[in-house]
Design a protein around this motif. Structure first.
Motif, PDB file in Angstrom:
ATOM      1  N   LYS A   1      14.370  75.402   2.679  1.00 20.46           N
ATOM      2  CA  LYS A   1      14.905  74.065   2.914  1.00 20.46           C
ATOM      3  C   LYS A   1      14.583  73.134   1.750  1.00 20.46           C
ATOM      4  CE  LYS A   1      15.019  73.909   7.964  1.00 20.46           C
ATOM      5  NZ  LYS A   1      14.377  73.365   9.181  1.00 20.46           N
ATOM      6  N   GLY A   2      15.590  72.398   1.327  1.00 22.26           N
ATOM      7  CA  GLY A   2      15.410  71.473   0.224  1.00 22.26           C
ATOM      8  C   GLY A   2      15.583  72.101  -1.146  1.00 22.26           C
ATOM      9  N   ARG A   3      15.649  73.423  -1.191  1.00 19.19           N
ATOM     10  CA  ARG A   3      15.809  74.117  -2.476  1.00 19.19           C
ATOM     11  C   ARG A   3      17.126  74.880  -2.561  1.00 19.19           C
ATOM     12  NH1 ARG A   3      12.523  78.186  -3.738  1.00 19.19           N
ATOM     13  NH2 ARG A   3      12.062  78.784  -1.583  1.00 19.19           N
ATOM     14  N   PHE A   4      17.582  75.392  -1.440  1.00 19.29           N
ATOM     15  CA  PHE A   4      18.811  76.188  -1.421  1.00 19.29           C
ATOM     16  C   PHE A   4      19.903  75.406  -0.692  1.00 19.29           C
ATOM     17  CE2 PHE A   4      16.852  80.760  -1.543  1.00 19.29           C
ATOM     18  CZ  PHE A   4      16.106  80.395  -2.632  1.00 19.29           C
ATOM     19  N   THR A   5      21.141  75.645  -1.108  1.00 19.09           N
ATOM     20  CA  THR A   5      22.288  75.047  -0.444  1.00 19.09           C
ATOM     21  C   THR A   5      23.367  76.096  -0.259  1.00 19.09           C
ATOM     22  OG1 THR A   5      21.837  72.894  -1.469  1.00 19.09           O
ATOM     23  CG2 THR A   5      24.030  73.238  -0.537  1.00 19.09           C
ATOM     24  N   ILE A   6      23.823  76.236   0.973  1.00 19.27           N
ATOM     25  CA  ILE A   6      24.939  77.132   1.268  1.00 19.27           C
ATOM     26  C   ILE A   6      26.196  76.294   1.374  1.00 19.27           C
ATOM     27  CG2 ILE A   6      24.565  77.053   3.772  1.00 19.27           C
ATOM     28  CD1 ILE A   6      25.473  80.014   3.866  1.00 19.27           C
ATOM     29  N   SER A   7      27.284  76.814   0.836  1.00 20.86           N
ATOM     30  CA  SER A   7      28.561  76.118   0.903  1.00 20.86           C
ATOM     31  C   SER A   7      29.668  77.156   0.912  1.00 20.86           C
ATOM     32  CB  SER A   7      28.721  75.161  -0.271  1.00 20.86           C
ATOM     33  OG  SER A   7      28.724  75.870  -1.493  1.00 20.86           O
ATOM     34  N   ARG A   8      30.874  76.701   1.161  1.00 19.50           N
ATOM     35  CA  ARG A   8      31.998  77.636   1.189  1.00 19.50           C
ATOM     36  C   ARG A   8      33.267  76.951   0.746  1.00 19.50           C
ATOM     37  NH1 ARG A   8      32.204  79.973   6.904  1.00 19.50           N
ATOM     38  NH2 ARG A   8      34.074  80.988   6.092  1.00 19.50           N
ATOM     39  N   ASP A   9      34.167  77.777   0.237  1.00 19.41           N
ATOM     40  CA  ASP A   9      35.504  77.346  -0.135  1.00 19.41           C
ATOM     41  C   ASP A   9      36.461  78.274   0.597  1.00 19.41           C
ATOM     42  OD1 ASP A   9      37.957  76.835  -1.289  1.00 19.41           O
ATOM     43  OD2 ASP A   9      37.151  76.549  -3.279  1.00 19.41           O
ATOM     44  N   ASN A  10      36.986  77.818   1.721  1.00 17.01           N
ATOM     45  CA  ASN A  10      37.827  78.686   2.544  1.00 17.01           C
ATOM     46  C   ASN A  10      39.139  79.035   1.847  1.00 17.01           C
ATOM     47  OD1 ASN A  10      35.910  78.820   4.547  1.00 17.01           O
ATOM     48  ND2 ASN A  10      36.841  77.259   5.830  1.00 17.01           N
ATOM     49  N   ALA A  11      39.607  78.186   0.982  1.00 10.62           N
ATOM     50  CA  ALA A  11      40.829  78.491   0.233  1.00 10.62           C
ATOM     51  C   ALA A  11      40.620  79.686  -0.688  1.00 10.62           C
ATOM     52  CB  ALA A  11      41.267  77.281  -0.565  1.00 10.62           C
ATOM     53  N   LYS A  12      39.384  79.879  -1.126  1.00  5.49           N
ATOM     54  CA  LYS A  12      39.049  80.998  -2.007  1.00  5.49           C
ATOM     55  C   LYS A  12      38.354  82.128  -1.263  1.00  5.49           C
ATOM     56  CE  LYS A  12      38.561  78.134  -6.151  1.00  5.49           C
ATOM     57  NZ  LYS A  12      37.668  77.719  -7.261  1.00  5.49           N
ATOM     58  N   ASN A  13      38.179  81.963   0.051  1.00  6.08           N
ATOM     59  CA  ASN A  13      37.467  82.972   0.850  1.00  6.08           C
ATOM     60  C   ASN A  13      36.118  83.328   0.229  1.00  6.08           C
ATOM     61  OD1 ASN A  13      39.527  83.299   2.830  1.00  6.08           O
ATOM     62  ND2 ASN A  13      40.670  84.565   1.389  1.00  6.08           N
ATOM     63  N   THR A  14      35.407  82.319  -0.196  1.00  9.09           N
ATOM     64  CA  THR A  14      34.152  82.526  -0.904  1.00  9.09           C
ATOM     65  C   THR A  14      33.066  81.618  -0.340  1.00  9.09           C
ATOM     66  OG1 THR A  14      35.341  83.123  -2.919  1.00  9.09           O
ATOM     67  CG2 THR A  14      33.038  82.518  -3.165  1.00  9.09           C
ATOM     68  N   VAL A  15      31.885  82.182  -0.224  1.00  9.71           N
ATOM     69  CA  VAL A  15      30.710  81.403   0.180  1.00  9.71           C
ATOM     70  C   VAL A  15      29.699  81.462  -0.948  1.00  9.71           C
ATOM     71  CG1 VAL A  15      29.584  83.352   1.352  1.00  9.71           C
ATOM     72  CG2 VAL A  15      29.039  81.019   2.024  1.00  9.71           C
ATOM     73  N   TYR A  16      28.950  80.396  -1.097  1.00 11.25           N
ATOM     74  CA  TYR A  16      28.017  80.259  -2.208  1.00 11.25           C
ATOM     75  C   TYR A  16      26.601  80.006  -1.689  1.00 11.25           C
ATOM     76  CZ  TYR A  16      32.473  79.358  -4.519  1.00 11.25           C
ATOM     77  OH  TYR A  16      33.761  79.453  -4.968  1.00 11.25           O
ATOM     78  N   LEU A  17      25.649  80.377  -2.491  1.00  9.07           N
ATOM     79  CA  LEU A  17      24.258  80.007  -2.227  1.00  9.07           C
ATOM     80  C   LEU A  17      23.685  79.490  -3.537  1.00  9.07           C
ATOM     81  CD1 LEU A  17      22.013  79.957  -0.049  1.00  9.07           C
ATOM     82  CD2 LEU A  17      21.175  82.096  -1.043  1.00  9.07           C
ATOM     83  N   GLN A  18      23.531  78.178  -3.603  1.00  4.18           N
ATOM     84  CA  GLN A  18      22.912  77.558  -4.777  1.00  4.18           C
ATOM     85  C   GLN A  18      21.413  77.525  -4.556  1.00  4.18           C
ATOM     86  OE1 GLN A  18      24.395  76.087  -7.832  1.00  4.18           O
ATOM     87  NE2 GLN A  18      22.232  76.487  -8.245  1.00  4.18           N
ATOM     88  N   MET A  19      20.678  78.089  -5.501  1.00  3.92           N
ATOM     89  CA  MET A  19      19.231  78.199  -5.370  1.00  3.92           C
ATOM     90  C   MET A  19      18.559  77.459  -6.522  1.00  3.92           C
ATOM     91  SD  MET A  19      18.911  82.199  -4.223  1.00  3.92           S
ATOM     92  CE  MET A  19      19.470  82.831  -5.792  1.00  3.92           C
ATOM     93  N   HIS A  20      17.720  76.531  -6.167  1.00  5.89           N
ATOM     94  CA  HIS A  20      16.953  75.764  -7.158  1.00  5.89           C
ATOM     95  C   HIS A  20      15.465  75.969  -6.912  1.00  5.89           C
ATOM     96  CE1 HIS A  20      20.426  73.716  -8.771  1.00  5.89           C
ATOM     97  NE2 HIS A  20      20.751  73.209  -7.588  1.00  5.89           N
ATOM     98  N   SER A  21      14.679  75.606  -7.921  1.00 11.62           N
ATOM     99  CA  SER A  21      13.218  75.663  -7.812  1.00 11.62           C
ATOM    100  C   SER A  21      12.753  77.011  -7.283  1.00 11.62           C
ATOM    101  CB  SER A  21      12.715  74.535  -6.906  1.00 11.62           C
ATOM    102  OG  SER A  21      13.129  73.277  -7.385  1.00 11.62           O
ATOM    103  N   LEU A  22      13.281  78.051  -7.861  1.00 14.46           N
ATOM    104  CA  LEU A  22      12.975  79.399  -7.367  1.00 14.46           C
ATOM    105  C   LEU A  22      11.498  79.717  -7.530  1.00 14.46           C
ATOM    106  CD1 LEU A  22      16.224  81.098  -8.561  1.00 14.46           C
ATOM    107  CD2 LEU A  22      15.325  81.228  -6.234  1.00 14.46           C
ATOM    108  N   LYS A  23      10.985  80.425  -6.547  1.00 12.27           N
ATOM    109  CA  LYS A  23       9.589  80.825  -6.518  1.00 12.27           C
ATOM    110  C   LYS A  23       9.492  82.336  -6.595  1.00 12.27           C
ATOM    111  CE  LYS A  23       8.537  76.968  -3.380  1.00 12.27           C
ATOM    112  NZ  LYS A  23       7.952  76.601  -2.070  1.00 12.27           N
ATOM    113  N   LEU A  24       8.308  82.816  -6.917  1.00 13.59           N
ATOM    114  CA  LEU A  24       8.111  84.260  -6.991  1.00 13.59           C
ATOM    115  C   LEU A  24       8.492  84.924  -5.673  1.00 13.59           C
ATOM    116  CD1 LEU A  24       4.675  84.373  -8.864  1.00 13.59           C
ATOM    117  CD2 LEU A  24       6.942  84.865  -9.816  1.00 13.59           C
ATOM    118  N   GLU A  25       8.186  84.262  -4.574  1.00 14.80           N
ATOM    119  CA  GLU A  25       8.450  84.855  -3.263  1.00 14.80           C
ATOM    120  C   GLU A  25       9.923  84.834  -2.873  1.00 14.80           C
ATOM    121  OE1 GLU A  25       6.281  82.425  -4.033  1.00 14.80           O
ATOM    122  OE2 GLU A  25       6.215  80.872  -2.461  1.00 14.80           O
TER     123      GLU A  25
END
Length: 125
Positions: A63-87
């Motif tokens: 929470k607060g680091r990742f964002t899920i989104s989608r573009d139904n016109a492109k039939n695509t879902v995204y996962l934007q990941m920031h502040s990545l950690k080793l875990e």
């Protein structure tokens, strides 16, 4: 139905990546999710999104680091990941569940009928 996940790679701690998952084949409304599985650990839900895209859910650890989104016109879902950690290092899987409801989330792996092949995210300095 085929799900093609992409965007994984090697990133340093604190870095960012964006994963994509393209859905092809039978046209339907899908609620979508991203899961991950690290070596020796169980597969866990990272984020989920309704077919409408209006509601999302995140694991507490992202929470607060990742964002899920989608573009139904492109039939695509995204996962934007920031502040990545080793875990955060794991194989990330996208999943799709056909639905007639635009506003429900699928929060467990057994809800999903279709899975992508996984994309590896490595977090290392």
């Amino acid at each position: 139905v085929q799900l093609q996940a992409s965007g994984g790679g090697l990133v340093q701690p604190g870095g960012s990546l964006m994963l994509s998952c393209a859905v092809s084949g039978r046209t339907f409304n899908y609620r979508m999710g991203w899961f991950r599985q690290a070596p020796g650990k169980e597969r866990e839900l990272v984020a989920a999104i309704t077919w409408s895209g209006h509601s999302t859910h995140y694991a507490d650890s992202v929470k607060g680091r990742f964002t899920i989104s989608r573009d139904n016109a492109k039939n695509t879902v995204y996962l934007q990941m920031h502040s990545l950690k080793l875990e955060d290092a794991a194989v990330y899987y996208c999943a799709a569940d056909p639905t007639v409801s635009p506003h429900t989330l699928a929060l467990v792996a057994t809800d999903y009928d279709y899975w992508g092949q996984g994309t590896l995210v490595t977090v290392s300095s």
